[in-house]
Structure formats: C-alpha cells, structure tokens
Design a protein around this motif. Structure first.
Motif, short mmCIF file in Angstrom:
data_model
loop_
_atom_site.label_atom_id
_atom_site.label_comp_id
_atom_site.label_asym_id
_atom_site.label_seq_id
_atom_site.Cartn_x
_atom_site.Cartn_y
_atom_site.Cartn_z
N ARG A 1 0.85 -1.20 0.00
CA ARG A 1 0.00 0.00 0.00
C ARG A 1 0.88 1.24 0.00
NH1 ARG A 1 -5.49 -1.33 -0.54
NH2 ARG A 1 -5.92 -3.09 0.79
N ASN A 2 0.53 2.19 -0.82
CA ASN A 2 1.26 3.45 -0.84
C ASN A 2 0.73 4.43 0.20
OD1 ASN A 2 2.97 2.70 -2.93
ND2 ASN A 2 1.50 3.31 -4.49
N GLU A 3 -0.56 4.32 0.51
CA GLU A 3 -1.17 5.24 1.46
C GLU A 3 -0.97 4.72 2.88
OE1 GLU A 3 -4.64 2.40 0.54
OE2 GLU A 3 -2.97 3.19 -0.56
N SER A 4 -1.03 5.63 3.82
CA SER A 4 -0.94 5.26 5.22
C SER A 4 -2.31 4.80 5.67
CB SER A 4 -0.49 6.47 6.04
OG SER A 4 -0.52 6.15 7.41
N VAL A 5 -2.42 3.56 6.12
CA VAL A 5 -3.71 3.00 6.49
C VAL A 5 -3.78 2.56 7.94
CG1 VAL A 5 -4.30 2.26 4.15
CG2 VAL A 5 -3.04 0.71 5.65
N GLY A 6 -2.77 2.77 8.69
CA GLY A 6 -2.77 2.30 10.08
C GLY A 6 -1.85 1.11 10.21
N GLY A 7 -2.16 0.24 11.15
CA GLY A 7 -1.30 -0.90 11.39
C GLY A 7 -2.05 -2.20 11.41
N ALA A 8 -1.28 -3.29 11.42
CA ALA A 8 -1.88 -4.62 11.49
C ALA A 8 -2.72 -4.71 12.76
CB ALA A 8 -0.79 -5.69 11.49
N GLY A 9 -3.92 -5.26 12.60
CA GLY A 9 -4.84 -5.39 13.72
C GLY A 9 -5.79 -4.21 13.86
N ASP A 10 -5.63 -3.18 13.04
CA ASP A 10 -6.53 -2.03 13.12
C ASP A 10 -7.83 -2.32 12.40
OD1 ASP A 10 -4.63 -0.60 14.49
OD2 ASP A 10 -4.06 0.69 12.82
N LEU A 11 -8.91 -1.87 12.99
CA LEU A 11 -10.25 -1.93 12.40
C LEU A 11 -10.65 -0.49 12.13
CD1 LEU A 11 -12.68 -3.77 11.65
CD2 LEU A 11 -13.54 -3.36 13.96
N MET A 12 -10.84 -0.18 10.84
CA MET A 12 -11.07 1.21 10.45
C MET A 12 -12.30 1.33 9.56
SD MET A 12 -7.07 2.03 9.64
CE MET A 12 -7.33 3.77 9.35
N ASP A 13 -12.68 2.54 9.27
CA ASP A 13 -13.77 2.80 8.33
C ASP A 13 -13.42 2.14 7.01
OD1 ASP A 13 -15.07 4.31 6.05
OD2 ASP A 13 -16.12 5.19 7.76
N GLY A 14 -14.37 1.42 6.43
CA GLY A 14 -14.10 0.67 5.20
C GLY A 14 -14.68 1.28 3.95
N ALA A 15 -15.21 2.50 4.03
CA ALA A 15 -15.87 3.12 2.87
C ALA A 15 -14.96 3.17 1.64
CB ALA A 15 -16.36 4.52 3.23
N ALA A 16 -13.70 3.46 1.83
CA ALA A 16 -12.77 3.54 0.69
C ALA A 16 -12.59 2.20 -0.01
CB ALA A 16 -11.41 4.06 1.15
N TYR A 17 -12.99 1.11 0.66
CA TYR A 17 -12.83 -0.24 0.12
C TYR A 17 -14.17 -0.86 -0.25
CZ TYR A 17 -8.37 0.67 2.29
OH TYR A 17 -7.18 1.25 2.64
N GLY A 18 -15.24 -0.05 -0.20
CA GLY A 18 -16.57 -0.55 -0.57
C GLY A 18 -17.24 -1.37 0.52
N HIS A 19 -16.81 -1.21 1.77
CA HIS A 19 -17.33 -1.98 2.89
C HIS A 19 -17.62 -1.04 4.07
CE1 HIS A 19 -15.57 -5.13 0.44
NE2 HIS A 19 -16.22 -6.02 1.18
N ASP A 20 -18.26 -1.55 5.10
CA ASP A 20 -18.50 -0.73 6.29
C ASP A 20 -17.23 -0.54 7.09
OD1 ASP A 20 -21.41 -0.46 5.99
OD2 ASP A 20 -21.42 -2.62 6.36
N LEU A 21 -16.47 -1.63 7.25
CA LEU A 21 -15.24 -1.61 8.03
C LEU A 21 -14.13 -2.32 7.26
CD1 LEU A 21 -16.80 -2.62 11.48
CD2 LEU A 21 -16.02 -0.33 10.81
N ALA A 22 -12.89 -1.99 7.61
CA ALA A 22 -11.72 -2.66 7.04
C ALA A 22 -10.82 -3.10 8.19
CB ALA A 22 -10.96 -1.73 6.09
N TYR A 23 -10.44 -4.38 8.19
CA TYR A 23 -9.52 -4.93 9.18
C TYR A 23 -8.19 -5.17 8.46
CZ TYR A 23 -7.49 -7.78 12.84
OH TYR A 23 -6.65 -8.27 13.81
#
Length: 182
Positions: A146-168
C-alpha cells in the motif's frame, strides 16, 4: 441472543465432505490449505453444537447477477432467524457495484443495512487469490504494498474507501496453495 449462529461459507455444499471433489480438485483460495484448516475448525464447532455451517456457492454461476441475488436471498433468510457470519470474496461482500462491473450488484449490497460488511486488507506486498475473466480463471496473484498510510496490522477502520462498512488490516497476505497440491 438466543438465536443460533450460522457461519456461511462461499463454498459448494459438497465441501462438507473432506473427500469431496471440492477439496481434491479445487483450484482457488476457497479450496486452499488455509481454508481447509478454517473449515475443519468450523466443522468441529458445529459438531459441538456451537454453530451451524451453511454453504452459499451451490448456485449456478452462469449469470453473475442472478448468482449474487440467489446468495443474497439465502443469506437474508438466514438473517431472519439466526445470527449470521458470512465469509465471502471481496467482490461479493461489497456495499456497491464495482466501477468496472456496474451491471452486477454484489450480494453484500443486496443485503441492505442489516449486516456489517468487513473487508480484510493488507499493507505489505504479498499475494492473494483472484478469479476473473471469461471463462473465469482463478490464480494466486501478487499484491503490491500500500502506498497510502492505512494504520497498522490489527486495526479496524472505516471501510468506505474499500466498498465496505469496516476494514480490518493485516501486515500482509500470502496465497495458500490448494489443499490438493502435493
């Protein structure tokens, strides 16, 4: 909740049998060694009465839209009487159509707001299974870092950018070989 837990897998019903064709001749990530380990774990939990396994890939896949509608209808039925954990490929679990396939609404989108869609994402370069084309071909393919900063392993974040509610997020994915591989 007193409702039973149903775990629905994107596999044909024959996957319930260890000696079935699915596990002997499967050529994608659903029939991988890692999925066999998960499936065996879930079968054990089912035998202990802790969950009910459901298989949602037994529908005809000649028409992708009809397939998505059939799966969504089956999952909605389960949701009406049980707690549901549905495990499916990234495309199928999306909240909306992909721009490259606008005519096909994924079953995740057809399920409405009564379900939370979680995508599993990666950060470092690795590999994963992808199925595409006509006829459909499935193969382990490289994943770029990934080129963008997305957090770290184990993070649960907003998933809108990935077409989902959440992203793990995981550090990386590695495509597990088919269980039938030597």
């Amino acid at each position: 909740s007193g409702k039973p837990l149903v775990v629905s897998l994107e596999m044909p019903p024959e996957a319930a049998r260890e000696d079935g064709r699915f596990w002997k001749h499967g050529t994608d990530g659903r029939a991988s060694q890692a999925m066999w380990v998960l499936h065996a774990f879930l079968l054990e939990r089912q035998q202990k009465g802790q969950l009910i396994l459901h298989y949602h890939a037994g529908f005809s896949q000649r028409d992708q839209s009809k397939y998505e509608q059939s799966v969504a209808a089956a999952l909605k039925d389960i949701m009406s009487r049980s707690r549901l954990l549905a495990y499916a490929g990234h495309f199928h679990s999306r909240k909306q159509a992909l721009p490259v396939l606008p005519e096909v609404l994924p079953n995740g989108a057809l399920l409405g707001q009564d379900i939370t869609r979680v995508t599993l994402e990666w950060m470092e370069a690795g590999s994963a299974w992808f199925c595409s084309g006509e006829p459909v071909v499935c193969e382990a393919s490289p994943l770029p870092a990934r080129n963008e900063s997305v957090g770290g392993a184990g993070d649960l974040m907003d998933g809108a950018a990935y077409g989902h509610d959440l992203a793990y997020f995981f550090s990386k994915f590695t495509a597990s070989p088919p269980r039938s591989a030597p």
